[in-house]
Design a protein around this motif. Sequence first.
Motif, PDB file in Angstrom:
ATOM      1  N   SER A  31      42.157  87.792 -13.541  1.00  0.00           N
ATOM      2  CA  SER A  31      41.396  87.575 -12.308  1.00  0.00           C
ATOM      3  C   SER A  31      42.347  87.434 -11.125  1.00  0.00           C
ATOM      4  O   SER A  31      43.510  87.069 -11.278  1.00  0.00           O
ATOM      5  CB  SER A  31      40.510  86.334 -12.430  1.00  0.00           C
ATOM      6  N   ARG A  32      41.825  87.757  -9.937  1.00  0.00           N
ATOM      7  CA  ARG A  32      42.626  87.777  -8.708  1.00  0.00           C
ATOM      8  C   ARG A  32      43.840  88.700  -8.857  1.00  0.00           C
ATOM      9  O   ARG A  32      44.931  88.434  -8.327  1.00  0.00           O
ATOM     10  CB  ARG A  32      43.067  86.366  -8.296  1.00  0.00           C
ATOM     11  N   ALA A  33      43.645  89.788  -9.587  1.00  0.00           N
ATOM     12  CA  ALA A  33      44.752  90.708  -9.872  1.00  0.00           C
ATOM     13  C   ALA A  33      45.309  91.345  -8.613  1.00  0.00           C
ATOM     14  O   ALA A  33      46.476  91.758  -8.581  1.00  0.00           O
ATOM     15  CB  ALA A  33      44.288  91.794 -10.843  1.00  0.00           C
ATOM     16  N   ASP A  34      44.491  91.422  -7.558  1.00  0.00           N
ATOM     17  CA  ASP A  34      44.949  92.051  -6.328  1.00  0.00           C
ATOM     18  C   ASP A  34      46.026  91.247  -5.616  1.00  0.00           C
ATOM     19  O   ASP A  34      46.653  91.741  -4.673  1.00  0.00           O
ATOM     20  CB  ASP A  34      43.771  92.297  -5.384  1.00  0.00           C
ATOM     21  N   LEU A  35      46.268  90.002  -6.066  1.00  0.00           N
ATOM     22  CA  LEU A  35      47.326  89.194  -5.471  1.00  0.00           C
ATOM     23  C   LEU A  35      48.710  89.599  -5.972  1.00  0.00           C
ATOM     24  O   LEU A  35      49.726  89.151  -5.433  1.00  0.00           O
ATOM     25  CB  LEU A  35      47.099  87.706  -5.780  1.00  0.00           C
ATOM     26  N   LEU A  36      48.757  90.439  -7.014  1.00  0.00           N
ATOM     27  CA  LEU A  36      50.017  90.852  -7.608  1.00  0.00           C
ATOM     28  C   LEU A  36      50.255  92.337  -7.385  1.00  0.00           C
ATOM     29  O   LEU A  36      49.308  93.114  -7.245  1.00  0.00           O
ATOM     30  CB  LEU A  36      50.012  90.582  -9.116  1.00  0.00           C
ATOM     31  N   ASN A  37      51.522  92.722  -7.386  1.00  0.00           N
ATOM     32  CA  ASN A  37      51.814  94.146  -7.327  1.00  0.00           C
ATOM     33  C   ASN A  37      51.707  94.756  -8.718  1.00  0.00           C
ATOM     34  O   ASN A  37      51.551  94.044  -9.718  1.00  0.00           O
ATOM     35  CB  ASN A  37      53.191  94.406  -6.689  1.00  0.00           C
ATOM     36  N   GLN A  38      51.801  96.085  -8.792  1.00  0.00           N
ATOM     37  CA  GLN A  38      51.570  96.756 -10.071  1.00  0.00           C
ATOM     38  C   GLN A  38      52.607  96.369 -11.122  1.00  0.00           C
ATOM     39  O   GLN A  38      52.275  96.229 -12.309  1.00  0.00           O
ATOM     40  CB  GLN A  38      51.580  98.268  -9.859  1.00  0.00           C
ATOM     41  N   THR A  39      53.834  96.173 -10.716  1.00  0.00           N
ATOM     42  CA  THR A  39      54.871  95.777 -11.671  1.00  0.00           C
ATOM     43  C   THR A  39      54.561  94.413 -12.281  1.00  0.00           C
ATOM     44  O   THR A  39      54.702  94.211 -13.500  1.00  0.00           O
ATOM     45  CB  THR A  39      56.249  95.742 -10.985  1.00  0.00           C
ATOM     46  N   GLN A  40      54.120  93.475 -11.455  1.00  0.00           N
ATOM     47  CA  GLN A  40      53.778  92.139 -11.952  1.00  0.00           C
ATOM     48  C   GLN A  40      52.590  92.202 -12.913  1.00  0.00           C
ATOM     49  O   GLN A  40      52.585  91.546 -13.955  1.00  0.00           O
ATOM     50  CB  GLN A  40      53.466  91.216 -10.776  1.00  0.00           C
ATOM     51  N   ARG A  41      51.590  93.011 -12.566  1.00  0.00           N
ATOM     52  CA  ARG A  41      50.426  93.157 -13.451  1.00  0.00           C
ATOM     53  C   ARG A  41      50.838  93.763 -14.788  1.00  0.00           C
ATOM     54  O   ARG A  41      50.379  93.326 -15.852  1.00  0.00           O
ATOM     55  CB  ARG A  41      49.365  94.049 -12.808  1.00  0.00           C
ATOM     56  N   ASN A  42      51.700  94.766 -14.740  1.00  0.00           N
ATOM     57  CA  ASN A  42      52.136  95.414 -15.972  1.00  0.00           C
ATOM     58  C   ASN A  42      52.915  94.447 -16.866  1.00  0.00           C
ATOM     59  O   ASN A  42      52.814  94.517 -18.095  1.00  0.00           O
ATOM     60  CB  ASN A  42      52.998  96.635 -15.642  1.00  0.00           C
ATOM     61  N   THR A  43      53.700  93.563 -16.255  1.00  0.00           N
ATOM     62  CA  THR A  43      54.454  92.579 -17.033  1.00  0.00           C
ATOM     63  C   THR A  43      53.520  91.637 -17.770  1.00  0.00           C
ATOM     64  O   THR A  43      53.715  91.337 -18.957  1.00  0.00           O
ATOM     65  CB  THR A  43      55.394  91.782 -16.104  1.00  0.00           C
ATOM     66  N   ILE A  44      52.472  91.164 -17.085  1.00  0.00           N
ATOM     67  CA  ILE A  44      51.489  90.277 -17.723  1.00  0.00           C
ATOM     68  C   ILE A  44      50.741  91.031 -18.819  1.00  0.00           C
ATOM     69  O   ILE A  44      50.542  90.507 -19.928  1.00  0.00           O
ATOM     70  CB  ILE A  44      50.513  89.722 -16.666  1.00  0.00           C
ATOM     71  N   ARG A  45      50.362  92.269 -18.518  1.00  0.00           N
ATOM     72  CA  ARG A  45      49.620  93.068 -19.509  1.00  0.00           C
ATOM     73  C   ARG A  45      50.449  93.288 -20.772  1.00  0.00           C
ATOM     74  O   ARG A  45      49.916  93.209 -21.891  1.00  0.00           O
ATOM     75  CB  ARG A  45      49.220  94.405 -18.895  1.00  0.00           C
ATOM     76  N   ALA A  46      51.732  93.532 -20.615  1.00  0.00           N
ATOM     77  CA  ALA A  46      52.590  93.755 -21.783  1.00  0.00           C
ATOM     78  C   ALA A  46      52.686  92.500 -22.639  1.00  0.00           C
ATOM     79  O   ALA A  46      52.657  92.575 -23.880  1.00  0.00           O
ATOM     80  CB  ALA A  46      53.981  94.199 -21.327  1.00  0.00           C
ATOM     81  N   ARG A  47      52.774  91.355 -22.007  1.00  0.00           N
ATOM     82  CA  ARG A  47      52.847  90.111 -22.785  1.00  0.00           C
ATOM     83  C   ARG A  47      51.531  89.848 -23.506  1.00  0.00           C
ATOM     84  O   ARG A  47      51.517  89.419 -24.658  1.00  0.00           O
ATOM     85  CB  ARG A  47      53.207  88.932 -21.874  1.00  0.00           C
ATOM     86  N   VAL A  48      50.411  90.098 -22.836  1.00  0.00           N
ATOM     87  CA  VAL A  48      49.106  89.919 -23.478  1.00  0.00           C
ATOM     88  C   VAL A  48      48.961  90.879 -24.654  1.00  0.00           C
ATOM     89  O   VAL A  48      48.401  90.511 -25.701  1.00  0.00           O
ATOM     90  CB  VAL A  48      47.969  90.122 -22.450  1.00  0.00           C
ATOM     91  N   ALA A  49      49.464  92.087 -24.512  1.00  0.00           N
ATOM     92  CA  ALA A  49      49.367  93.059 -25.606  1.00  0.00           C
ATOM     93  C   ALA A  49      50.099  92.565 -26.849  1.00  0.00           C
ATOM     94  O   ALA A  49      49.678  92.844 -27.983  1.00  0.00           O
ATOM     95  CB  ALA A  49      49.929  94.401 -25.166  1.00  0.00           C
ATOM     96  N   ASP A  50      51.182  91.826 -26.665  1.00  0.00           N
ATOM     97  CA  ASP A  50      51.890  91.241 -27.804  1.00  0.00           C
ATOM     98  C   ASP A  50      51.099  90.091 -28.422  1.00  0.00           C
ATOM     99  O   ASP A  50      51.071  89.930 -29.644  1.00  0.00           O
ATOM    100  CB  ASP A  50      53.265  90.725 -27.366  1.00  0.00           C
TER     101      ASP A  50
END
Length: 357
Positions: A200-219
């Motif tokens: 949520s509030r993903a628009d507060l982050l840039n794409q690189t930051q979102r991708n970093t969070i997504r990669a950790r969640v994928a693990d």
Amino acid sequence: MLSSLMLTPSQLRNLVSGRQTGPRASLLRGALRLAETPYSWAMHYRNHRYDSGRSESYAVGVPVVSVGNISLGGTGKTPLVEWLARKVGEMQRRVVIVSRGYGSEQGKQNDEALELELALPSVPHIQNPDRVAAAKVAVVEHAAQVILLDDGFQHRRLRRDLDIVLLDATEPFGFDHVFPRGTLREPLSGLARADVVILSRADLLNQTQRNTIRARVADLAPRAVWCEVRHRISALINSDGQQVDSNMPAGKRVAAFCGIGNPAGFQHTLNALDCELICMREFPDHHNYSSADIASLSDWGQEAEVALTTRKDLVKLRVPTLGSIPLWAVGVEIDFLVGQQEFEERLLRLTEMQSAT
């Protein structure tokens, strides 16, 4: 421990994040770390009992969709519950919301239920610490075809068919510590139970930051659907039910206050209003406002032209003004940025399963 320290939600976050520095802050973090250990062990043990089948989860004969957090409040659950209730309604299924009713007085609805009633007057909402019993009432008395379990990720006694977890973009992993050392409700390993993870509030982050969070969640949750949403201000509403356009406060002096789990989230919302925020006041989460609070707020915000709060706070205040200053609540809706189609497909499959039984 926190009550003795008299920490507000923002002060707790400043402490556990490390933003507060110095010897005293280091000592406090050490003490909180000691308190974290037994709580983490208890959550591990409880989850293990359910995972191994030693503790039983109960089905109620209709699909149960749980919306919850892995960290302490303020992730934007309520706008998502609203969106889900409307979406399930569009699928021609009767939906009932079930929640624990945290912070409610005997025989009364809590602030979150009152807020949802304001937004979804035709959707029944049953509050009961025994959520299995509440779900059975939803089925028997309200003919529920789908149950939305609000704030249900850590409640495992009621079996669910879809587990949705929200992560707030401003602190997605609770500072990597379980409460009270961090803001996690349980160890991050619990994310493995999630079917859907929504940033949520993903628009507060840039794409690189979102991708970093997504990669950790994928693990942590490799089978989960990944979604990203932003919060959009829909309108301003007052206690009389009047609505005005969200552009109304633009350029005006604003006093804002809230009693929610993550006040920073509300402040981020206010930043989109293009107003002059002259003062911000924070109350504890689920704060019940007294007449003394209203008088204090009226004096405190007298230099402002408009007072703003959240809908969750407005439904407890029930006053259209603070002194001579008009009081408005900021209505928020969600827009999907990533993952909406796959998420809706999962919901549709659930409703089709219910129709076939």
